[in-house]
Structure formats: C-alpha cells, structure tokens
Design an enzyme around this catalytic site. Sequence first.
Site, PDB file in Angstrom:
ATOM      1  N   ASN A 190      -2.064   0.284   7.001  1.00  0.00           N
ATOM      2  CA  ASN A 190      -1.415  -1.006   7.509  1.00  0.00           C
ATOM      3  C   ASN A 190      -0.407  -1.675   6.386  1.00  0.00           C
ATOM      4  OD1 ASN A 190      -3.212  -2.368   5.767  1.00  0.00           O
ATOM      5  ND2 ASN A 190      -4.571  -2.824   7.327  1.00  0.00           N
ATOM      6  N   GLU A 216      -9.404 -10.947  -7.577  1.00  0.00           N
ATOM      7  CA  GLU A 216      -8.308  -9.802  -7.364  1.00  0.00           C
ATOM      8  C   GLU A 216      -7.207  -9.896  -8.397  1.00  0.00           C
ATOM      9  OE1 GLU A 216      -9.608  -8.947  -2.763  1.00  0.00           O
ATOM     10  OE2 GLU A 216      -7.622  -9.807  -3.225  1.00  0.00           O
ATOM     11  N   HIS A 269      -2.242  -5.430   1.571  1.00  0.00           N
ATOM     12  CA  HIS A 269      -3.554  -6.109   1.241  1.00  0.00           C
ATOM     13  C   HIS A 269      -3.171  -7.426   0.792  1.00  0.00           C
ATOM     14  CE1 HIS A 269      -7.589  -7.038  -0.161  1.00  0.00           C
ATOM     15  NE2 HIS A 269      -6.660  -7.425  -1.179  1.00  0.00           N
ATOM     16  N   LYS A 307       0.850  -1.141  -0.055  1.00  0.00           N
ATOM     17  CA  LYS A 307      -0.218   0.120  -0.028  1.00  0.00           C
ATOM     18  C   LYS A 307       0.905   1.224   0.078  1.00  0.00           C
ATOM     19  CE  LYS A 307      -4.064  -2.149   2.435  1.00  0.00           C
ATOM     20  NZ  LYS A 307      -4.749  -1.980   3.539  1.00  0.00           N
ATOM     21  N   ARG A 318       2.853  -6.207   9.325  1.00  0.00           N
ATOM     22  CA  ARG A 318       2.119  -4.961   9.925  1.00  0.00           C
ATOM     23  C   ARG A 318       2.576  -4.555  11.456  1.00  0.00           C
ATOM     24  NH1 ARG A 318      -3.517  -7.335   7.640  1.00  0.00           N
ATOM     25  NH2 ARG A 318      -3.524  -5.986   5.779  1.00  0.00           N
ATOM     26  N   PHE A 327     -15.647   3.435   6.439  1.00  0.00           N
ATOM     27  CA  PHE A 327     -14.446   3.699   5.755  1.00  0.00           C
ATOM     28  C   PHE A 327     -14.152   3.700   4.477  1.00  0.00           C
ATOM     29  CE2 PHE A 327     -14.561  -0.709   7.021  1.00  0.00           C
ATOM     30  CZ  PHE A 327     -14.012  -1.376   5.921  1.00  0.00           C
ATOM     31  N   ARG A 352      -1.479 -14.203   4.718  1.00  0.00           N
ATOM     32  CA  ARG A 352      -2.138 -13.542   5.524  1.00  0.00           C
ATOM     33  C   ARG A 352      -1.381 -13.766   7.013  1.00  0.00           C
ATOM     34  NH1 ARG A 352      -6.508 -11.360   4.014  1.00  0.00           N
ATOM     35  NH2 ARG A 352      -7.616 -11.195   6.113  1.00  0.00           N
ATOM     36  N   TYR A 410     -12.533  -2.183  -4.277  1.00  0.00           N
ATOM     37  CA  TYR A 410     -12.841  -2.181  -2.927  1.00  0.00           C
ATOM     38  C   TYR A 410     -14.472  -2.311  -2.798  1.00  0.00           C
ATOM     39  CZ  TYR A 410      -8.101  -2.120  -0.933  1.00  0.00           C
ATOM     40  OH  TYR A 410      -6.543  -2.303  -0.612  1.00  0.00           O
ATOM     41  N   THR A 456      -4.993  -7.117  11.012  1.00  0.00           N
ATOM     42  CA  THR A 456      -5.343  -5.885  10.534  1.00  0.00           C
ATOM     43  C   THR A 456      -4.847  -4.822  11.299  1.00  0.00           C
ATOM     44  OG1 THR A 456      -6.957  -6.672   9.103  1.00  0.00           O
ATOM     45  CG2 THR A 456      -6.959  -4.210   9.412  1.00  0.00           C
TER      46      THR A 456
END
Length: 155
Positions: A129, A143, A132, A26, A119, A74, A102, A66, A108
């Site tokens: 964070n 995705e 993704h 990100k 993270r 958010f 993950r 998203y 998160t």
Amino acid sequence: MLGDAQSFTLQEAPIMAVERTLSIIKPDATKRNLTGKINAKFEDAGLRIVAQKRIQLTMAQAGQFYIVHKDRPFYGELCEFMASKPVVVQVLEGEGAILKNREVMGATNPADAAPGTIRAEFAESVGENSVHGSDAPETAAEEIAYFFSGLELVG
C-alpha cells in the site's frame, strides 16, 4: 483581567500543536520511482520533510520495527516485503502532522481510500500500500528514534 478569560470566544478553531511523525515510502512505491510524487502530496498538505534517507532493511530490522504485529498472520509476509527492496524513511513535521499524514495516506485498503490520497492513487494492494505512517504521538516518537538520531532531525 485574568478572571474574565472564560468570557473569551474564539473565532477560529484552536491551532493544533506542531508534531513530528514517521513516514515510510514502501518497496512497492520505491521500485516504481514514486518517491517524488508521494512527497509532493505531503508537502502540498503543509507537511515538511525534516529528515530523510533511503535504506535497505534487513529481515531482522523489519521484524524489530513491526514487532507489535508479531502474533498476526501477516507478520512474516510484511517483514519479507519491507526487506525486499529499498524504502525511504522520513520524518514529517507540521501542525497535527500525525493525523494529517494519515489523511494524506488514505485508508490501508486502497479500495476504501478517498480519491486523491496516496493509497488510492499508488497502492497495489492492501499489503503493498505504498506508505506507512505513525498512528499516535507515542508511536511516532518510538518509530522516529528507530531510524534517526536527534542530529539527523533538521527542521
């Protein structure tokens, strides 16, 4: 004899299927030049990068990606953040890649993320964070197809 197959006992855990998952580094991480450090964590965990590109999302592209969150409070802030600076989109491949990715990312909320996870080390907040990752095989397929053509996946 095939009829005796049930008497087989496995000494090891079953081998997980080789999967592909989408990973996004990100804007908060790309602006701090953390792409290499983050990718080293994926590779150290046994994941291979089979496609990768640095892109600048538009608000419309972030909004479409998203869209599942469109009714959440958010959503607008998330889309603005994801369109604020370049991101690195990539496809990771490996045994159990979705779960492994993950685990490497961590929770998160960076305050809840296990030590050594991306993270825990790099996230600035719950919203910023750093990464993704897809959460299921169906999501991963959607995705990946959003950002990459089949010709770009070169595992």
